[in-house]
Scaffold this active site. Sequence first.
Site, PDB file in Angstrom:
ATOM      1  N   GLU A 198       0.830  -1.206   0.000  1.00 46.01           N
ATOM      2  CA  GLU A 198       0.000   0.000   0.000  1.00 46.01           C
ATOM      3  C   GLU A 198       0.866   1.257   0.000  1.00 46.01           C
ATOM      4  OE1 GLU A 198      -3.286  -2.227   2.785  1.00 46.01           O
ATOM      5  OE2 GLU A 198      -2.601  -0.239   3.349  1.00 46.01           O
ATOM      6  N   CYS A 229       3.415   8.299   1.595  1.00 46.49           N
ATOM      7  CA  CYS A 229       3.689   7.296   2.626  1.00 46.49           C
ATOM      8  C   CYS A 229       3.898   5.970   1.905  1.00 46.49           C
ATOM      9  CB  CYS A 229       2.503   7.225   3.585  1.00 46.49           C
ATOM     10  SG  CYS A 229       2.660   5.937   4.825  1.00 46.49           S
ATOM     11  N   CYS A 278       4.650  -7.662   7.325  1.00 47.79           N
ATOM     12  CA  CYS A 278       5.633  -7.322   8.358  1.00 47.79           C
ATOM     13  C   CYS A 278       5.737  -8.485   9.326  1.00 47.79           C
ATOM     14  CB  CYS A 278       5.209  -6.056   9.100  1.00 47.79           C
ATOM     15  SG  CYS A 278       6.427  -5.516  10.331  1.00 47.79           S
ATOM     16  N   CYS A 325       3.118  -6.567  15.776  1.00 43.21           N
ATOM     17  CA  CYS A 325       2.459  -5.662  16.733  1.00 43.21           C
ATOM     18  C   CYS A 325       0.965  -5.987  16.746  1.00 43.21           C
ATOM     19  CB  CYS A 325       2.697  -4.204  16.352  1.00 43.21           C
ATOM     20  SG  CYS A 325       4.449  -3.800  16.258  1.00 43.21           S
ATOM     21  N   CYS A 354      -1.785  -3.744  14.849  1.00 46.21           N
ATOM     22  CA  CYS A 354      -1.495  -3.301  13.481  1.00 46.21           C
ATOM     23  C   CYS A 354      -1.998  -4.314  12.452  1.00 46.21           C
ATOM     24  CB  CYS A 354       0.015  -3.106  13.339  1.00 46.21           C
ATOM     25  SG  CYS A 354       0.540  -2.823  11.640  1.00 46.21           S
ATOM     26  N   GLU A 369       8.659  -3.064   8.164  1.00 44.43           N
ATOM     27  CA  GLU A 369       9.610  -2.468   9.084  1.00 44.43           C
ATOM     28  C   GLU A 369      10.871  -2.099   8.295  1.00 44.43           C
ATOM     29  OE1 GLU A 369      10.044  -1.230  12.109  1.00 44.43           O
ATOM     30  OE2 GLU A 369      12.156  -1.035  11.566  1.00 44.43           O
ATOM     31  N   HIS A 372       4.567   3.871  21.682  1.00 45.90           N
ATOM     32  CA  HIS A 372       3.228   3.403  22.110  1.00 45.90           C
ATOM     33  C   HIS A 372       3.107   3.026  23.586  1.00 45.90           C
ATOM     34  CE1 HIS A 372       2.397   3.588  17.896  1.00 45.90           C
ATOM     35  NE2 HIS A 372       3.047   2.493  17.595  1.00 45.90           N
ATOM     36  N   CYS A 401      -1.792   1.268   8.204  1.00 43.91           N
ATOM     37  CA  CYS A 401      -1.212   0.354   7.228  1.00 43.91           C
ATOM     38  C   CYS A 401      -1.864  -1.029   7.257  1.00 43.91           C
ATOM     39  CB  CYS A 401       0.288   0.255   7.445  1.00 43.91           C
ATOM     40  SG  CYS A 401       0.772  -0.287   9.068  1.00 43.91           S
TER      41      CYS A 401
HETATM   42  N1  SAH Z   1       7.017  -0.682  10.981  1.00 44.04           N
HETATM   43  C1  SAH Z   1       7.257   0.702  11.160  1.00 44.04           C
HETATM   44  C2  SAH Z   1       6.649   1.583  10.091  1.00 44.04           C
HETATM   45  C3  SAH Z   1       5.284   1.200   9.570  1.00 44.04           C
HETATM   46  S1  SAH Z   1       3.973   1.312  10.728  1.00 44.04           S
HETATM   47  C4  SAH Z   1       6.796   1.143  12.528  1.00 44.04           C
HETATM   48  O1  SAH Z   1       6.132   0.385  13.217  1.00 44.04           O
HETATM   49  O2  SAH Z   1       7.145   2.254  12.920  1.00 44.04           O
HETATM   50  C5  SAH Z   1       3.615   3.055  10.692  1.00 44.04           C
HETATM   51  C6  SAH Z   1       2.981   3.586  11.958  1.00 44.04           C
HETATM   52  O3  SAH Z   1       1.605   3.200  12.063  1.00 44.04           O
HETATM   53  C7  SAH Z   1       3.653   3.096  13.228  1.00 44.04           C
HETATM   54  O4  SAH Z   1       3.866   4.179  14.104  1.00 44.04           O
HETATM   55  C8  SAH Z   1       2.640   2.131  13.759  1.00 44.04           C
HETATM   56  O5  SAH Z   1       2.803   1.910  15.126  1.00 44.04           O
HETATM   57  C9  SAH Z   1       1.343   2.806  13.391  1.00 44.04           C
HETATM   58  N2  SAH Z   1       0.157   1.960  13.430  1.00 44.04           N
HETATM   59  C10 SAH Z   1       0.060   0.656  13.090  1.00 44.04           C
HETATM   60  N3  SAH Z   1      -1.204   0.226  13.274  1.00 44.04           N
HETATM   61  C11 SAH Z   1      -1.928   1.272  13.717  1.00 44.04           C
HETATM   62  C12 SAH Z   1      -3.296   1.463  14.089  1.00 44.04           C
HETATM   63  N4  SAH Z   1      -4.151   0.459  14.025  1.00 44.04           N
HETATM   64  N5  SAH Z   1      -3.685   2.686  14.503  1.00 44.04           N
HETATM   65  C13 SAH Z   1      -2.793   3.714  14.559  1.00 44.04           C
HETATM   66  N6  SAH Z   1      -1.493   3.599  14.216  1.00 44.04           N
HETATM   67  C14 SAH Z   1      -1.059   2.389  13.817  1.00 44.04           C
HETATM   68 FE1  SF4 Z   2       5.216  -3.983  11.536  1.00 43.96          FE
HETATM   69 FE2  SF4 Z   2       5.125  -1.363  12.132  1.00 43.96          FE
HETATM   70 FE3  SF4 Z   2       2.873  -2.832  11.968  1.00 43.96          FE
HETATM   71 FE4  SF4 Z   2       4.541  -3.231  14.013  1.00 43.96          FE
HETATM   72  S1  SF4 Z   2       3.389  -1.341  13.553  1.00 43.96           S
HETATM   73  S2  SF4 Z   2       3.577  -4.841  12.771  1.00 43.96           S
HETATM   74  S3  SF4 Z   2       6.502  -2.916  13.022  1.00 43.96           S
HETATM   75  S4  SF4 Z   2       4.262  -2.380  10.299  1.00 43.96           S
END
Ligand code: SAH
Ligand code: SF4
Length: 352
Positions: free
Chosen positions: A87, A100, A107, A111, A114, A156, A210, A327
């Site tokens: 995406e 973006c 990934c 997390c 996510c 990541e 977080h 994402c």
């Molecule tokens: N993997 C990297 C970059 C991609 S994620 C990272 O984790 O930083 C980009 C951002 O979106 C990160 O800050 C992540 O924590 C956040 N993110 C992921 N899922 C989310 C959600 N459901 N609501 C808000 N932010 C989210």
């Molecule tokens: Fe991967 Fe970033 Fe999503 Fe965590 S928040 S699963 S590191 S994309």
Amino acid sequence: MIKLCDTDPSSLESLLGGHPGYRKTQVLEGVYRSHRLPAELTTLPRELRSRLAAEIQPALTLVAESAAGSDDTVKWLFALEDGQRIETVLMRYPDRVTACVSTQAGCAMGCSFCATGQGGFGRNLSAAEILEQIFWAERAAKPRAVTHVVFMGMGEPLANYDRTVAAARRLRSDFGISLRRLTISTVGIIPGIRRLAAEKMPVTLAVSLHAANDELRNELVPMNRRYPIADLVEACSDYARATSRRISFEWALISGVNDRARDAEELAALATPLGAHINLIPLNPTPGYPVIGTAPPEVASFASHLRRLGANATVRDTRGREIAAACGQLSMREAGGGRPARVSARSIPAGG
Ligand code: SAH
Ligand code: SF4
């Protein structure tokens, strides 16, 4: 055959054969500065143009597009050659245009909140696949230009270190976008942060924190077990010193989980000595994590609590939520995992 964003002086050498040397510059500027496909390079002789169009092919195919906020934000789902999906989001603001981009398909960091993490890992993107997202974003941004790039899409970045850094360097050299306008977002992979600091690139590092204590962060961000907060903060501090760039902490506010007064106090205690900037965003709900984001009034009071404690905090624009800009969510919908996305058949406009 080569990929569009693998086009470089040496790959063009053989493709251009006996043509005069300035053709190389015309192709490179056509692709990276005018964002045209080889078939659109009308300054080239017809025979050469059609040969280049056959030999230089995009790596990404548009699968779906969705727009929000009177089309100020647009999100694309692309298929890669092997069927993996990624995406890309373009956000148009009055004073900037931000792309973006994804650095991996899926990934592996897992997390819990996510959507990309819930979907698991596909594979690393090549530098050409990372950069081609910017090519398509530039085309869609016209008559404006992409001013800022964030590696905050799927994946990541520091788990795909070499290609991420190669793409960052070529962002400046090929696309002409300053590294000062690039943000690399990481879950907190310490060896990657240390390597990046040694590259001496003026890139903003965003760390997805977080949680400001290990017990909670272990739960939200499993990588924290490997790279705990105290070590992470030390790496951030070294990064800031080595690059003279301010670190950002990303904080997705989750109702009743990390939005209490105590959380603000722990966060301020970490961020203030570092001079870090805190970006707050309410959690975007995902199918695999049944907890809701903090409501706007509580987001505002969390932010003012942080400021009273001397921390530097802003509430991030939640633009694009209605198109699931967090994402991984568009690909999940396309796979039938959630509500249907509003997908239009409109293709990405041609370069100008
Ligand atoms: N993997 C990297 C970059 C991609 S994620 C990272 O984790 O930083 C980009 C951002 O979106 C990160 O800050 C992540 O924590 C956040 N993110 C992921 N899922 C989310 C959600 N459901 N609501 C808000 N932010 C989210
Ligand atoms: Fe991967 Fe970033 Fe999503 Fe965590 S928040 S699963 S590191 S994309």
